[in-house]
Write an enzyme that holds these catalytic residues in place. Structure first.
Site, PDB file in Angstrom:
ATOM      1  N   HIS A   1       0.809  -1.233   0.000  1.00 20.23           N
ATOM      2  CA  HIS A   1       0.000   0.000   0.000  1.00 20.23           C
ATOM      3  C   HIS A   1       0.836   1.275   0.000  1.00 20.23           C
ATOM      4  O   HIS A   1       0.573   2.227   0.737  1.00 20.23           O
ATOM      5  CB  HIS A   1      -0.955  -0.008   1.186  1.00 20.23           C
ATOM      6  CG  HIS A   1      -2.009  -1.080   1.114  1.00 20.23           C
ATOM      7  ND1 HIS A   1      -2.503  -1.554  -0.082  1.00 20.23           N
ATOM      8  CD2 HIS A   1      -2.660  -1.780   2.096  1.00 20.23           C
ATOM      9  CE1 HIS A   1      -3.413  -2.489   0.154  1.00 20.23           C
ATOM     10  NE2 HIS A   1      -3.522  -2.648   1.462  1.00 20.23           N
TER      11      HIS A   1
ATOM     12  N   HIS B   1      -9.802   1.542   1.569  1.00 17.36           N
ATOM     13  CA  HIS B   1      -9.584   0.359   2.408  1.00 17.36           C
ATOM     14  C   HIS B   1     -10.540   0.315   3.608  1.00 17.36           C
ATOM     15  O   HIS B   1     -10.155  -0.073   4.712  1.00 17.36           O
ATOM     16  CB  HIS B   1      -8.135   0.333   2.898  1.00 17.36           C
ATOM     17  CG  HIS B   1      -7.572  -1.047   3.053  1.00 17.36           C
ATOM     18  ND1 HIS B   1      -7.788  -1.821   4.161  1.00 17.36           N
ATOM     19  CD2 HIS B   1      -6.817  -1.786   2.224  1.00 17.36           C
ATOM     20  CE1 HIS B   1      -7.166  -2.972   4.029  1.00 17.36           C
ATOM     21  NE2 HIS B   1      -6.575  -2.988   2.847  1.00 17.36           N
TER      22      HIS B   1
ATOM     23  N   GLU C   1     -11.794  -3.891  -2.286  1.00 18.98           N
ATOM     24  CA  GLU C   1     -10.860  -2.890  -2.782  1.00 18.98           C
ATOM     25  C   GLU C   1     -10.855  -2.918  -4.311  1.00 18.98           C
ATOM     26  O   GLU C   1     -10.083  -3.645  -4.931  1.00 18.98           O
ATOM     27  CB  GLU C   1      -9.464  -3.158  -2.232  1.00 18.98           C
ATOM     28  CG  GLU C   1      -9.414  -3.263  -0.719  1.00 18.98           C
ATOM     29  CD  GLU C   1      -8.174  -3.993  -0.228  1.00 18.98           C
ATOM     30  OE1 GLU C   1      -7.048  -3.595  -0.609  1.00 18.98           O
ATOM     31  OE2 GLU C   1      -8.320  -4.973   0.531  1.00 18.98           O
TER      32      GLU C   1
END
Length: 351
Positions: free
Chosen positions: A101, A175, A308
């Site tokens: 991420h 998220h 996601e």
């Protein structure tokens, strides 16, 4: 309809959006982070259905990325590096030797300036990032606009736009962790997920995709709906590989990019539509009870799930997958809609 910016008790800038039918969205300016989503159940009872931390100051550094905008590259980058045009770009590893991420300086840590808007049937907030050098070794300067809209149709609409002055990878997502029951002591095992896909990316060591696309099979068949608990108990090697659940990228069928999730107790149904090529479905396998929630409970394994929507970052290392490269002069533009309603069964039972 209401859209307001305020300073919270922690001193952080917060945005509150409300529609006319009991839906409410709360967002921190740091990381454009969703901290609360109030949605009525089948009986009209309003409950928060997303993971909400007790300490709002903990959001930017929480390793579960609760509620955050993820970018410029959502997901795992193998060996925290990639090559393009003969140049190797080295990133900072934050998960073993890999990057997850976008590392420690991704958009989840960025302080955005919110601008709210109100229209007749919707309210929202826009977070912008003027042209700035990408963080942590990603090439180019990136301009970004992220818009969260709350409609009177009980939709949460996420819109993304970005452009760059240099070839750079980008795949954005949100998220947020959901539990449609509103009870975070309750597992998501009774949630039913339905979607049509062209397969999922196989996971190898360190949860990194191997690049091999696996056809739907066993607990990965969702076209007719599947209870998540059935998948958790299936004993499938890929379920084991992901830590006892799902953490896989699914390629959504073209023309059928719709995902449904229902929960029987609350009667809530979540319908997700997206322009993205796929979705990483994560069933909260890594939640271990260490994160204290606003209601005094803790975030437990399989206590919430993420959908996601994005393109796969594995394309940086594997051919044949949707590219995440953005060229100068091109516009990165995607939209995902989370719509909440009552399940058909709950509507019949309430008549």
């Amino acid at each position: 309809m209401k859209a307001a910016i305020q300073t919270g008790t922690s001193g952080q800038t917060e945005v509150i959006l409300e529609n006319d039918y009991g839906m409410k969205l709360e967002i921190l300016a740091v990381g454009a982070t969703v901290t609360k989503l109030i949605v009525p159940d089948k009986d009209g009872r309003k409950e928060n259905i997303v993971v909400s931390l007790a300490d709002k100051e903990a959001y930017p550094n929480d390793e579960a990325y609760f509620g955050a905008l993820i970018g410029p590259v959502a997901g795992r980058v193998k060996a925290a590096s990639f090559k393009h045009g003969g140049t190797t770009y080295q990133l900072t590893a934050n998960e073993g030797e890999n990057q997850l991420h976008s590392g420690k300086t991704g958009f989840h840590q960025e302080q955005f300036i919110p601008n709210v808007f109100e229209h007749e049937n919707e309210v929202g907030v826009t977070f912008t990032r003027e042209s700035q050098q990408c963080t942590d070794g990603f090439p180019g300067k990136l301009s970004l606009e992220v818009r969260y809209t709350l409609s009177n149709e009980n939709e949460w609409i996420l819109s993304y736009k970005a452009h760059t002055d240099e070839m750079t990878p980008i795949t954005l997502t949100n998220h947020t962790y959901f539990n449609l029951s509103g009870d975070f002591d309750q597992s998501i095992a009774d949630h039913r997920l339905t979607m049509e896909s062209d397969g999922y990316l196989e996971l190898g060591k360190d949860l990194l995709p191997t690049g091999f696309i696996v056809s739907e099979e066993g607990p990965f068949q969702f076209q007719d709906g599947r209870l998540l608990g059935d998948g958790f108990k299936a004993g499938h090697e890929q379920i084991k590989q992901a830590g006892g659940g799902y953490d896989h990228f699914f390629f959504l069928k073209e023309g059928k990019k719709v995902i449904y999730v229902t929960e029987p107790t609350s009667g809530r149904e979540l319908t997700v539509t997206t322009t993205q090529p796929g979705v990483t479905f994560y069933s909260g396998n890594g939640l271990d009870g260490t994160d204290l929630l606003a209601d005094g409970k803790t975030a437990q394994k399989h206590g919430a799930f993420c959908l996601e929507t994005q393109s796969p970052p594995a394309s940086l290392h594997h051919k044949g997958l949707p590219s995440i490269w953005l060229k100068p002069g091109e516009l990165y533009e995607h939209e995902t809609i989370y719509k909440f309603s009552k399940t058909k069964a709950s509507m019949i039972n309430n008549k």
